[in-house]
Scaffold this active site. Structure first.
Site, mmCIF file in Angstrom:
data_model
loop_
_atom_site.group_PDB
_atom_site.id
_atom_site.type_symbol
_atom_site.label_atom_id
_atom_site.label_comp_id
_atom_site.label_asym_id
_atom_site.label_seq_id
_atom_site.Cartn_x
_atom_site.Cartn_y
_atom_site.Cartn_z
ATOM 1 N N SER A 95 37.056 29.765 29.585
ATOM 2 C CA SER A 95 36.843 28.464 29.047
ATOM 3 C C SER A 95 37.254 27.964 27.728
ATOM 4 O O SER A 95 37.872 28.888 26.950
ATOM 5 C CB SER A 95 35.294 28.565 28.725
ATOM 6 O OG SER A 95 34.555 28.987 30.269
HETATM 7 N N1 SAM Z 1 33.439 33.709 31.061
HETATM 8 C C1 SAM Z 1 34.927 33.855 31.640
HETATM 9 C C2 SAM Z 1 35.775 34.366 30.626
HETATM 10 O O1 SAM Z 1 35.348 34.411 29.288
HETATM 11 O O2 SAM Z 1 36.810 34.339 30.897
HETATM 12 C C3 SAM Z 1 35.412 32.471 32.360
HETATM 13 C C4 SAM Z 1 34.396 32.357 33.463
HETATM 14 S S1 SAM Z 1 35.257 31.489 34.383
HETATM 15 C C5 SAM Z 1 35.164 29.472 33.987
HETATM 16 C C6 SAM Z 1 34.035 31.291 35.791
HETATM 17 C C7 SAM Z 1 34.100 32.546 36.670
HETATM 18 O O3 SAM Z 1 32.926 32.481 37.648
HETATM 19 C C8 SAM Z 1 35.301 32.631 37.428
HETATM 20 O O4 SAM Z 1 35.873 33.961 37.264
HETATM 21 C C9 SAM Z 1 34.562 32.651 38.900
HETATM 22 O O5 SAM Z 1 35.222 33.613 39.816
HETATM 23 C C10 SAM Z 1 33.220 33.331 38.674
HETATM 24 N N2 SAM Z 1 32.046 33.238 39.752
HETATM 25 C C11 SAM Z 1 32.005 31.950 40.494
HETATM 26 N N3 SAM Z 1 31.012 32.074 41.361
HETATM 27 C C12 SAM Z 1 30.699 33.342 41.008
HETATM 28 C C13 SAM Z 1 29.507 34.225 41.461
HETATM 29 N N4 SAM Z 1 28.685 33.796 42.564
HETATM 30 N N5 SAM Z 1 29.298 35.197 41.070
HETATM 31 C C14 SAM Z 1 29.950 35.866 40.027
HETATM 32 N N6 SAM Z 1 31.220 35.216 39.610
HETATM 33 C C15 SAM Z 1 31.222 34.013 39.975
#
Ligand code: SAM
Length: 214
Positions: free
Chosen positions: A62
């Site tokens: 993000s």
């Molecule tokens: N917090 C992260 C960082 O600091 O890099 C960025 C997160 S990114 C915007 C969103 C993440 O949520 C992705 O890596 C995606 O694979 C994950 N995601 C989506 N659905 C999910 C789920 N049901 N359980 C766990 N992770 C999930």
């Protein structure tokens, strides 16, 4: 080797403080954590820009301001146990580790989870535990959590996450349609849950049992 200290200082001053983030502990954490080390080598030079960046598996880290805003809204104390849903690069988990006692972070993509775990370990964040799985179901075995943060957008707040909040706990997450959402803040008092809303945002989808279909 460039440790990007000046870039980090200017990110905090121009992107984060300038937009109204005031919490000193959050500002200090954003100054301390080497964001570039959470990115693939070829993307490091963009680490302190004012935007999200691709991290592989179709996902993003993000924008720095959004990380700071969500962390400020979360109001993390140093004795808190936190659940971070959507580990991605592990950067948000590191920011939380600077502020809390213990962090559980869950990611559905194995490759991202493994890379994040290695980065966090190399930086000495031993209080972060990375798990692979569907974070829409939370991570029950380490619950309850004082704080829960979700970095992917849900069609509605997942019930298991509310259930895994401790009494007095807070959950921050983006909720809305697939392409635009608002940040929601949920506070638990006993069996009562109070919701408030913050700014409009755009996040990648939260995919899983209590989220969107793939
Ligand atoms: N917090 C992260 C960082 O600091 O890099 C960025 C997160 S990114 C915007 C969103 C993440 O949520 C992705 O890596 C995606 O694979 C994950 N995601 C989506 N659905 C999910 C789920 N049901 N359980 C766990 N992770 C999930």
């Amino acid at each position: 080797m460039n440790d990007y200290r000046n870039e980090r200082e200017s990110m905090v001053k121009n992107q984060i403080k300038a937009r109204g983030i005031k919490d000193k502990r959050v500002l200090q954490a954003m100054k301390s954590v080497p964001r570039h080390l959470f990115l693939p080598a070829e993307a490091r030079k963009y680490a302190y820009g004012d935007s999200p960046i691709r991290i592989g598996s179709g996902q993003t880290i993000s924008q720095p301001y959004i990380v700071a805003l969500m962390t400020e809204l979360l109001e993390v104390h140093d004795d808190h146990r936190v659940l971070d849903v959507g580990t991605g690069s592990g950067y948000q988990a590191a920011i939380l580790a600077e502020l809390a006692a213990e962090v559980h972070s869950i990611e559905r993509h194995t490759a991202l989870a493994e890379r994040a775990e290695e980065t966090l370990k190399n930086l000495g964040y031993d209080q972060v535990h990375v798990h692979i799985g569907d974070g829409t179901k939370g991570y029950p075995s380490a619950s309850p959590y004082d704080r829960i943060i979700v970095a992917a957008s849900a069609p509605k707040v997942p019930g298991p996450l509310l259930n895994q909040l401790a009494d007095g706990g807070r959950l921050v997450l983006p909720v809305g349609s697939r392409f635009s959402q608002h940040l929601e803040i949920w506070d638990r008092e006993g069996e009562d849950f109070r919701k408030s809303s913050s700014i409009p945002v755009v996040f990648v989808p939260l995919i899983g049992d209590q989220g969107w279909e793939e």
